[in-house]
Design a protein around this motif. Structure first.
Motif, PDB file in Angstrom:
ATOM      1  N   GLN A   1      32.165  72.267 130.049  1.00 57.64           N
ATOM      2  CA  GLN A   1      33.234  73.190 129.667  1.00 57.64           C
ATOM      3  C   GLN A   1      32.702  74.597 129.825  1.00 57.64           C
ATOM      4  N   ASP A   2      33.138  75.295 130.863  1.00 59.27           N
ATOM      5  CA  ASP A   2      32.652  76.654 131.114  1.00 59.27           C
ATOM      6  C   ASP A   2      33.069  77.619 130.010  1.00 59.27           C
ATOM      7  N   TYR A   3      34.288  77.455 129.554  1.00 59.92           N
ATOM      8  CA  TYR A   3      34.848  78.377 128.571  1.00 59.92           C
ATOM      9  C   TYR A   3      35.926  77.630 127.808  1.00 59.92           C
ATOM     10  N   SER A   4      36.065  77.934 126.543  1.00 62.31           N
ATOM     11  CA  SER A   4      37.129  77.343 125.744  1.00 62.31           C
ATOM     12  C   SER A   4      37.674  78.391 124.794  1.00 62.31           C
ATOM     13  N   LYS A   5      38.967  78.329 124.568  1.00 57.76           N
ATOM     14  CA  LYS A   5      39.607  79.250 123.636  1.00 57.76           C
ATOM     15  C   LYS A   5      39.438  78.771 122.193  1.00 57.76           C
ATOM     16  N   ILE A   6      38.882  77.564 122.028  1.00 63.97           N
ATOM     17  CA  ILE A   6      38.696  77.002 120.692  1.00 63.97           C
ATOM     18  C   ILE A   6      37.203  76.807 120.419  1.00 63.97           C
ATOM     19  N   ASP A   7      36.887  76.343 119.222  1.00 63.49           N
ATOM     20  CA  ASP A   7      35.510  76.078 118.845  1.00 63.49           C
ATOM     21  C   ASP A   7      34.849  75.139 119.863  1.00 63.49           C
ATOM     22  N   PRO A   8      33.632  75.428 120.313  1.00 69.84           N
ATOM     23  CA  PRO A   8      32.978  74.602 121.333  1.00 69.84           C
ATOM     24  C   PRO A   8      32.831  73.133 120.935  1.00 69.84           C
ATOM     25  N   PHE A   9      32.545  72.866 119.671  1.00 67.61           N
ATOM     26  CA  PHE A   9      32.380  71.475 119.241  1.00 67.61           C
ATOM     27  C   PHE A   9      33.720  70.742 119.229  1.00 67.61           C
ATOM     28  N   GLU A  10      34.782  71.429 118.809  1.00 65.88           N
ATOM     29  CA  GLU A  10      36.120  70.842 118.856  1.00 65.88           C
ATOM     30  C   GLU A  10      36.522  70.563 120.302  1.00 65.88           C
ATOM     31  N   SER A  11      36.190  71.489 121.183  1.00 61.62           N
ATOM     32  CA  SER A  11      36.461  71.332 122.606  1.00 61.62           C
ATOM     33  C   SER A  11      35.763  70.094 123.156  1.00 61.62           C
ATOM     34  N   ALA A  12      34.499  69.913 122.786  1.00 60.31           N
ATOM     35  CA  ALA A  12      33.724  68.756 123.259  1.00 60.31           C
ATOM     36  C   ALA A  12      34.312  67.454 122.742  1.00 60.31           C
ATOM     37  N   VAL A  13      34.754  67.437 121.490  1.00 59.86           N
ATOM     38  CA  VAL A  13      35.356  66.225 120.917  1.00 59.86           C
ATOM     39  C   VAL A  13      36.641  65.864 121.656  1.00 59.86           C
ATOM     40  N   ILE A  14      37.475  66.846 121.947  1.00 57.53           N
ATOM     41  CA  ILE A  14      38.726  66.600 122.683  1.00 57.53           C
ATOM     42  C   ILE A  14      38.419  65.981 124.041  1.00 57.53           C
ATOM     43  N   SER A  15      37.485  66.573 124.768  1.00 60.26           N
ATOM     44  CA  SER A  15      37.159  66.089 126.109  1.00 60.26           C
ATOM     45  C   SER A  15      36.503  64.715 126.072  1.00 60.26           C
ATOM     46  N   LEU A  16      35.573  64.509 125.152  1.00 61.83           N
ATOM     47  CA  LEU A  16      34.905  63.216 125.051  1.00 61.83           C
ATOM     48  C   LEU A  16      35.893  62.115 124.665  1.00 61.83           C
ATOM     49  N   THR A  17      36.796  62.407 123.751  1.00 66.46           N
ATOM     50  CA  THR A  17      37.816  61.434 123.350  1.00 66.46           C
ATOM     51  C   THR A  17      38.672  61.036 124.544  1.00 66.46           C
ATOM     52  N   HIS A  18      39.075  62.017 125.340  1.00 63.10           N
ATOM     53  CA  HIS A  18      39.899  61.724 126.519  1.00 63.10           C
ATOM     54  C   HIS A  18      39.106  60.936 127.564  1.00 63.10           C
ATOM     55  N   LEU A  19      37.861  61.310 127.781  1.00 61.25           N
ATOM     56  CA  LEU A  19      37.031  60.613 128.760  1.00 61.25           C
ATOM     57  C   LEU A  19      36.817  59.157 128.347  1.00 61.25           C
ATOM     58  N   ARG A  20      36.561  58.938 127.076  1.00 63.52           N
ATOM     59  CA  ARG A  20      36.396  57.558 126.590  1.00 63.52           C
ATOM     60  C   ARG A  20      37.678  56.749 126.790  1.00 63.52           C
ATOM     61  N   LYS A  21      38.812  57.374 126.568  1.00 60.80           N
ATOM     62  CA  LYS A  21      40.090  56.702 126.783  1.00 60.80           C
ATOM     63  C   LYS A  21      40.237  56.291 128.258  1.00 60.80           C
ATOM     64  N   LEU A  22      39.894  57.210 129.161  1.00 62.66           N
ATOM     65  CA  LEU A  22      39.987  56.931 130.595  1.00 62.66           C
ATOM     66  C   LEU A  22      39.056  55.802 131.004  1.00 62.66           C
ATOM     67  N   LEU A  23      37.894  55.730 130.355  1.00 58.35           N
ATOM     68  CA  LEU A  23      36.901  54.717 130.690  1.00 58.35           C
ATOM     69  C   LEU A  23      37.057  53.437 129.858  1.00 58.35           C
ATOM     70  N   ASN A  24      38.089  53.421 129.002  1.00 55.15           N
ATOM     71  CA  ASN A  24      38.336  52.272 128.128  1.00 55.15           C
ATOM     72  C   ASN A  24      37.162  51.964 127.231  1.00 55.15           C
ATOM     73  N   ARG A  25      36.573  52.966 126.620  1.00 53.25           N
ATOM     74  CA  ARG A  25      35.408  52.785 125.734  1.00 53.25           C
ATOM     75  C   ARG A  25      35.710  53.337 124.365  1.00 53.25           C
TER      76      ARG A  25
END
Length: 67
Positions: free
Chosen positions: A43-67
């Motif tokens: 994540q190059d830049y986020s308008k929100i807290d970096p840790f919240e940003s990481a959680v959003i992305s990781l949650t979505h990635l896990r969903k895509l990977l069925n994990r």
């Protein structure tokens, strides 16, 4: 091999995975046809807290990977 993943908002800015218009499921599907051992998210830049940003992305990635 590594697949570097990002998502892009309508205005062209980088956003959390799943919040943009990049078809990440198709990207992962295409990666299955090459010997990609790693999916790398940055994540190059986020308008929100970096840790919240990481959680959003990781949650979505896990969903895509069925994990």
């Amino acid at each position: 091999w590594q697949l570097h993943m990002k998502d892009m908002a309508e205005d062209g800015s980088i956003t959390e995975l799943g919040n943009g218009n990049v078809d990440l499921a198709k990207c992962i599907e295409a990666a299955a046809n090459i010997p990609a051992e790693w999916l790398i998210y940055e994540q190059d830049y986020s308008k929100i807290d970096p840790f919240e940003s990481a959680v959003i992305s990781l949650t979505h990635l896990r969903k895509l990977l069925n994990r």
